[in-house]
Design a protein around this motif. Structure first.
Motif, PDB file in Angstrom:
ATOM      1  N   ARG A 186     -62.774 -15.208   1.755  1.00 49.26           N
ATOM      2  CA  ARG A 186     -62.349 -14.272   0.727  1.00 49.26           C
ATOM      3  C   ARG A 186     -62.171 -12.856   1.252  1.00 49.26           C
ATOM      4  N   ASP A 187     -61.181 -12.180   0.657  1.00 51.29           N
ATOM      5  CA  ASP A 187     -60.971 -10.768   0.889  1.00 51.29           C
ATOM      6  C   ASP A 187     -61.397 -10.026  -0.374  1.00 51.29           C
ATOM      7  N   LEU A 227     -53.125 -10.732 -12.004  1.00 51.50           N
ATOM      8  CA  LEU A 227     -52.889 -10.063 -10.728  1.00 51.50           C
ATOM      9  C   LEU A 227     -52.895  -8.550 -10.922  1.00 51.50           C
ATOM     10  N   ASP A 253     -48.166 -14.250  -3.856  1.00 50.93           N
ATOM     11  CA  ASP A 253     -48.963 -15.394  -3.404  1.00 50.93           C
ATOM     12  C   ASP A 253     -50.456 -15.221  -3.679  1.00 50.93           C
ATOM     13  N   TRP A 254     -50.855 -14.108  -4.299  1.00 52.71           N
ATOM     14  CA  TRP A 254     -52.230 -13.976  -4.779  1.00 52.71           C
ATOM     15  C   TRP A 254     -52.446 -14.733  -6.092  1.00 52.71           C
ATOM     16  N   SER A 301     -56.544 -21.562  -3.566  1.00 50.36           N
ATOM     17  CA  SER A 301     -56.261 -21.808  -4.982  1.00 50.36           C
ATOM     18  C   SER A 301     -57.160 -22.901  -5.539  1.00 50.36           C
ATOM     19  N   ALA A 329     -49.735  -6.392  -6.541  1.00 52.29           N
ATOM     20  CA  ALA A 329     -50.296  -7.414  -5.650  1.00 52.29           C
ATOM     21  C   ALA A 329     -49.225  -8.417  -5.249  1.00 52.29           C
ATOM     22  N   SER A 331     -58.453 -16.853   0.344  1.00 51.15           N
ATOM     23  CA  SER A 331     -57.391 -17.204   1.282  1.00 51.15           C
ATOM     24  C   SER A 331     -57.412 -18.710   1.556  1.00 51.15           C
ATOM     25  N   THR A 361     -60.614 -21.438  -6.110  1.00 47.84           N
ATOM     26  CA  THR A 361     -60.635 -20.528  -7.255  1.00 47.84           C
ATOM     27  C   THR A 361     -60.564 -21.282  -8.569  1.00 47.84           C
ATOM     28  N   VAL A 388     -60.006 -12.273  -3.548  1.00 43.04           N
ATOM     29  CA  VAL A 388     -58.845 -13.099  -3.234  1.00 43.04           C
ATOM     30  C   VAL A 388     -59.271 -14.191  -2.263  1.00 43.04           C
ATOM     31  N   ARG A 395     -55.296 -17.500  -7.028  1.00 38.59           N
ATOM     32  CA  ARG A 395     -56.399 -17.408  -6.057  1.00 38.59           C
ATOM     33  C   ARG A 395     -57.144 -16.074  -6.181  1.00 38.59           C
ATOM     34  N   THR A 396     -56.883 -15.341  -7.258  1.00 37.05           N
ATOM     35  CA  THR A 396     -57.441 -14.004  -7.418  1.00 37.05           C
ATOM     36  C   THR A 396     -58.308 -13.919  -8.665  1.00 37.05           C
TER      37      THR A 396
END
Length: 299
Positions: free
Chosen positions: A25-26, A85, A92-93, A59, A89, A40, A62, A38, A96-97
């Motif tokens: 994760r970020d 989002l 592609d986030w 994804s 952003a 990854s 999440t 997020v 998964r965010t």
């Protein structure tokens, strides 16, 4: 030496401050002070974050966590504020965010074990204990424990091992009342997850949680009951006395330790890129875990 084979550069998004790049994760902070997490598609093994990603993995983690948060909502609150989002952003986030409350995190990995394997098995074979808890004689790899146990660990930096510690050490670090809360919450959520998974033909061997405090309220954070934080075994293939097939990084670990990879995990050389068949098989396991647990097709 271990860590990232190739550490990614954080994505720059207006209004977000990058805080941390983890194994998967970020973490960012928005202008309101909330965390933006997020997930990854990165995957780690043997304390290395590998150079090859597993498509859809972030994804799956999440969406499965969100599903589990609903299943355990009557037991305790979670940190999720929303899934929209942030403005600006990357597309592609999406999926998964998570936008989350900023919590005062407990400095311990809260692990529950219902079956004996992994580092618990190593300690048991040496001392007949796990994290100082005495266990009966005659257990083997994959044995079901008489009752689930709380086996905490220290939180390690990327590239380092979590270290199992005793309950008494946790109480010394965070106080007796907080330690008792962490143990009770860990075993309660594990029990719910074990029962739901078992109904779907999956054994929840062990799992780890992260908890934090929102004021004085204990809140479950990060991910919950995913193939990255848990060992899931197909119930119809469970056979104590051997390593169990699992819904996680098994294909990755097996390939990295095979002669085909040409990699020596005891060396300081980074692991190589994964072949496509290992990527595909690993993605399929993550998706299968999601579909079997939720009863919903992955799309």
């Amino acid at each position: 030496m271990s860590g990232f084979v190739e550490k990614p550069e954080p994505v720059e998004v207006p209004g977000l401050v990058h805080l941390h790049t983890g194994k998967v994760r970020d973490l960012y902070q928005n202008e309101a002070g909330d965390l933006v997490m997020v997930a990854s598609d990165r995957i780690s093994a043997f304390d290395w974050v590998l150079p090859t990603e597993i498509p859809d993995k972030g994804s799956v983690l999440t969406q499965l966590s969100l599903w589990w948060f609903d299943q355990i909502g009557d037991l305790m609150p979670n940190h999720v504020l929303g899934t929209d989002l942030p403005p600006g952003a990357p597309a592609d986030w999406a999926g998964r965010t998570l936008v989350c409350k900023s919590l005062r995190m407990a400095p311990v990995e809260c692990v529950a074990r219902g079956y004996l394997t992994g580092s618990g098995l190593v300690e048991y074979n040496q001392t007949r204990t796990v994290c100082g808890l005495a266990l009966p004689e005659g257990l083997s790899d994959g044995s079901e424990l008489p009752a689930p146990i709380f086996t905490p660990a220290t939180k390690a930096a990327v590239g380092e091992h979590d270290e199992n510690v005793s309950y008494e050490e946790v109480a010394r670090q965070v106080g007796a009342d907080t330690a008792a809360q962490l143990r009770q919450a860990t075993l309660a959520v594990y029990g719910r997850g074990r029962d739901i998974a078992r109904e779907r033909g999956i054994l929840l061997a062990d799992t780890k949680f992260e908890f934090g405090f929102d004021g004085e309220t204990l809140v479950v954070a990060d991910e919950v009951l995913t193939p990255d934080s848990s060992r899931f075994w197909p119930a119809d293939q469970w056979e104590p006395g051997r390593a169990q097939p699992s819904f996680d990084k098994q294909f990755v670990r097996d390939w990295l330790t095979s002669a085909e990879s040409g990699w020596d995990r005891k060396s300081e050389r980074p692991p190589p890129a994964l072949p496509q068949q290992v990527v595909d098989a690993t993605r399929a396991k993550y998706v299968e875990a999601y579909e079997r647990l939720t009863g919903t097709a992955w799309s």
